[in-house]
Design a protein around this motif. Structure first.
Motif, PDB file in Angstrom:
ATOM      1  N   GLY A 285      58.925 -15.694   0.350  1.00  0.00           N
ATOM      2  CA  GLY A 285      57.860 -16.515  -0.208  1.00  0.00           C
ATOM      3  C   GLY A 285      57.764 -17.820   0.566  1.00  0.00           C
ATOM      4  O   GLY A 285      58.710 -18.232   1.236  1.00  0.00           O
ATOM      5  N   LYS A 286      56.609 -18.484   0.516  1.00  0.00           N
ATOM      6  CA  LYS A 286      56.431 -19.737   1.255  1.00  0.00           C
ATOM      7  C   LYS A 286      57.265 -20.841   0.622  1.00  0.00           C
ATOM      8  O   LYS A 286      57.249 -21.027  -0.593  1.00  0.00           O
ATOM      9  CB  LYS A 286      54.956 -20.132   1.271  1.00  0.00           C
ATOM     10  N   PHE A 287      57.993 -21.571   1.457  1.00  0.00           N
ATOM     11  CA  PHE A 287      58.820 -22.680   0.985  1.00  0.00           C
ATOM     12  C   PHE A 287      57.929 -23.905   0.815  1.00  0.00           C
ATOM     13  O   PHE A 287      57.238 -24.316   1.743  1.00  0.00           O
ATOM     14  CB  PHE A 287      59.935 -22.977   1.988  1.00  0.00           C
ATOM     15  N   ILE A 288      57.954 -24.499  -0.368  1.00  0.00           N
ATOM     16  CA  ILE A 288      57.083 -25.640  -0.666  1.00  0.00           C
ATOM     17  C   ILE A 288      57.900 -26.926  -0.741  1.00  0.00           C
ATOM     18  O   ILE A 288      58.772 -27.088  -1.602  1.00  0.00           O
ATOM     19  CB  ILE A 288      56.318 -25.441  -1.992  1.00  0.00           C
ATOM     20  N   TRP A 289      57.624 -27.824   0.177  1.00  0.00           N
ATOM     21  CA  TRP A 289      58.166 -29.180   0.129  1.00  0.00           C
ATOM     22  C   TRP A 289      57.175 -30.071  -0.608  1.00  0.00           C
ATOM     23  O   TRP A 289      55.975 -29.822  -0.595  1.00  0.00           O
ATOM     24  CB  TRP A 289      58.335 -29.743   1.540  1.00  0.00           C
ATOM     25  N   ILE A 290      57.701 -31.153  -1.196  1.00  0.00           N
ATOM     26  CA  ILE A 290      56.801 -32.169  -1.738  1.00  0.00           C
ATOM     27  C   ILE A 290      57.255 -33.541  -1.271  1.00  0.00           C
ATOM     28  O   ILE A 290      58.462 -33.824  -1.188  1.00  0.00           O
ATOM     29  CB  ILE A 290      56.723 -32.111  -3.283  1.00  0.00           C
ATOM     30  N   CYS A 291      56.284 -34.372  -0.917  1.00  0.00           N
ATOM     31  CA  CYS A 291      56.523 -35.763  -0.546  1.00  0.00           C
ATOM     32  C   CYS A 291      55.571 -36.612  -1.379  1.00  0.00           C
ATOM     33  O   CYS A 291      54.354 -36.365  -1.373  1.00  0.00           O
ATOM     34  CB  CYS A 291      56.286 -35.979   0.943  1.00  0.00           C
ATOM     35  N   ILE A 292      56.112 -37.587  -2.098  1.00  0.00           N
ATOM     36  CA  ILE A 292      55.287 -38.454  -2.935  1.00  0.00           C
ATOM     37  C   ILE A 292      55.458 -39.885  -2.442  1.00  0.00           C
ATOM     38  O   ILE A 292      56.506 -40.509  -2.640  1.00  0.00           O
ATOM     39  CB  ILE A 292      55.683 -38.342  -4.420  1.00  0.00           C
ATOM     40  N   ALA A 293      54.449 -40.396  -1.772  1.00  0.00           N
ATOM     41  CA  ALA A 293      54.509 -41.762  -1.235  1.00  0.00           C
ATOM     42  C   ALA A 293      53.135 -42.149  -0.715  1.00  0.00           C
ATOM     43  O   ALA A 293      52.504 -41.375   0.006  1.00  0.00           O
ATOM     44  CB  ALA A 293      55.535 -41.862  -0.111  1.00  0.00           C
ATOM     45  N   HIS A 294      52.673 -43.336  -1.082  1.00  0.00           N
ATOM     46  CA  HIS A 294      51.433 -43.842  -0.511  1.00  0.00           C
ATOM     47  C   HIS A 294      51.623 -44.069   0.991  1.00  0.00           C
ATOM     48  O   HIS A 294      52.746 -44.293   1.463  1.00  0.00           O
ATOM     49  CB  HIS A 294      51.024 -45.156  -1.180  1.00  0.00           C
ATOM     50  N   PHE A 295      50.544 -44.030   1.744  1.00  0.00           N
ATOM     51  CA  PHE A 295      50.611 -44.215   3.193  1.00  0.00           C
ATOM     52  C   PHE A 295      50.713 -45.708   3.495  1.00  0.00           C
ATOM     53  O   PHE A 295      49.722 -46.367   3.799  1.00  0.00           O
ATOM     54  CB  PHE A 295      49.398 -43.582   3.872  1.00  0.00           C
TER      55      PHE A 295
END
Length: 365
Positions: A179-189
């Motif tokens: 299955g596709k590995f899902i990363w998450i990044c939470i941060a304004h640019f």
């Protein structure tokens, strides 16, 4: 009424610092404190009905054309509110609060939420240092940095970020690479998030079965589209923009990644840990402080896309059970160190030091 507490912040963006401010304001309001928030910029990303919640917020206008008007209004609002305590979040707010303290009687708690100070604020921050009654940091690493370099004049204290521990149901453990590995990044640019290194790391992993979901606000100046196209990583990057419900995306991710080169204590990292997500984050003091004490993930070298890619690949090659073990360690750390109830009580003890005895609220919450 228990006492008057004024919060001053640069803006009501839905970042880590502002989220902590809102939590604290709501908590103190429940204890019958009279609350006012002044936002130095006309920016609001929260969906809260402030008036209904009993924490009115005054938004000042753009400073570019309203320097005198805003300065006068900030002074008049503070004078009329008669705060017992002012709690200032972010460097520019601390500087303004210090200047107000020279002409108005209140106790000032300045709270520093990042590990280093941007160059544009260094001189005015250093010149006004010493006007605080207390400096509060959200990590030991930030406290050590500011005090060792004598950027502040007196020792402060650490109050960690308050994180609400979510209830977690059973999660189906995907078996990568089926299955596709899902990363998450939470941060304004923003300047310190170093998305360039993250994007370059992603480009080194092209061909692998993964995607990085990115939740964060960007504008024309910070639009990452051009770099994504140059690196040809469109199939691996999912730009979601700003989302009120970032936690909904955390629930379904396999791991969390953050490439910042400077932080105080990233709220997004702590929230990912609360959701039992294993993490890959930059080896900067605040992140190292958390990971060394929790064992919940991997550290990557600062501004080094090759090493970040290698750490991400190590994480993706782990078994679901190995990643789950890391995630559980992170959640346990949050439970033991960042409990919202405990952190709010820490703040209450601090606030009580600076208001008249007759107005103090006993720690019975």
């Amino acid at each position: 009424m228990a006492g008057n507490i004024l919060f001053i912040t640069s803006a009501m963006c839905k970042g880590g610092a502002e989220t902590q401010l809102v939590k604290l304001a709501l908590f103190l309001k429940l204890l019958n404190f009279n609350i006012l928030i002044i936002s130095l910029k006309p920016i609001n990303e929260f969906t809260i009905d402030y008036e209904k919640a009993g924490i009115p917020v005054v938004f000042l206008k753009s400073w570019r054309f309203n320097l005198v008007t805003n300065s006068r209004k900030l002074y008049e609002l503070t004078r009329e509110f008669k705060p017992d305590v002012v709690i200032a979040f972010m460097f520019i707010s601390i500087i303004f609060a210090r200047l107000l303290k020279k002409v108005l009687p209140f106790k000032l708690i300045s709270t520093i939420r990042i590990g280093v100070i941007p160059g544009k604020w260094f001189v005015p921050f250093k010149l006004t240092s010493g006007l605080d009654d207390l400096v509060v940091y959200n990590s030991q690493a930030s406290k050590l940095n500011f005090e060792s370099k004598k950027i502040v004049k007196s020792p402060g204290i650490v109050i960690k970020n308050a994180i609400q521990l979510p209830k977690l149901g059973d999660k189906f453990l995907k078996s990568f690479p089926n299955g596709k590995f899902i990363w998450i990044c939470i941060a304004h640019f923003r300047w310190n998030k170093d998305y360039t290194t993250l994007f370059k790391a992603i480009s080194k992993l092209k061909g692998r079965n993964f995607r990085v979901d990115i939740i964060g606000e960007y504008d024309k100046q910070s639009n990452p589209g051009r770099l994504i196209e140059q690196l040809e990583i469109q199939d691996h990057v999912n730009l979601l923009g700003f989302k009120q419900n970032a936690a909904d995306y955390l629930k379904y991710a396999d791991a969390f990644v953050l490439s910042s080169h400077s932080e105080g204590m990233p709220n997004a990292l702590l929230e990912a840990m609360a959701y039992s997500k294993p993490v890959v984050v930059t080896n900067i003091p605040c992140n190292a402080e958390v990971l060394q004490n929790s064992g919940c993930g991997l550290l990557s070298k600062l501004e080094n896309e090759q090493d970040l890619a290698e750490q991400m690949l190590i994480m993706m090659k782990m078994t679901p059970e190995e990643r789950s073990c890391l995630g559980k360690k992170g959640r346990l750390y949050i439970q033991n160190n960042c409990s919202e109830d405990d952190i709010m009580k820490d703040w209450l003890r601090v606030v009580n030091q600076y208001i008249p005895v007759r107005q103090q609220v006993m720690e019975t919450v």
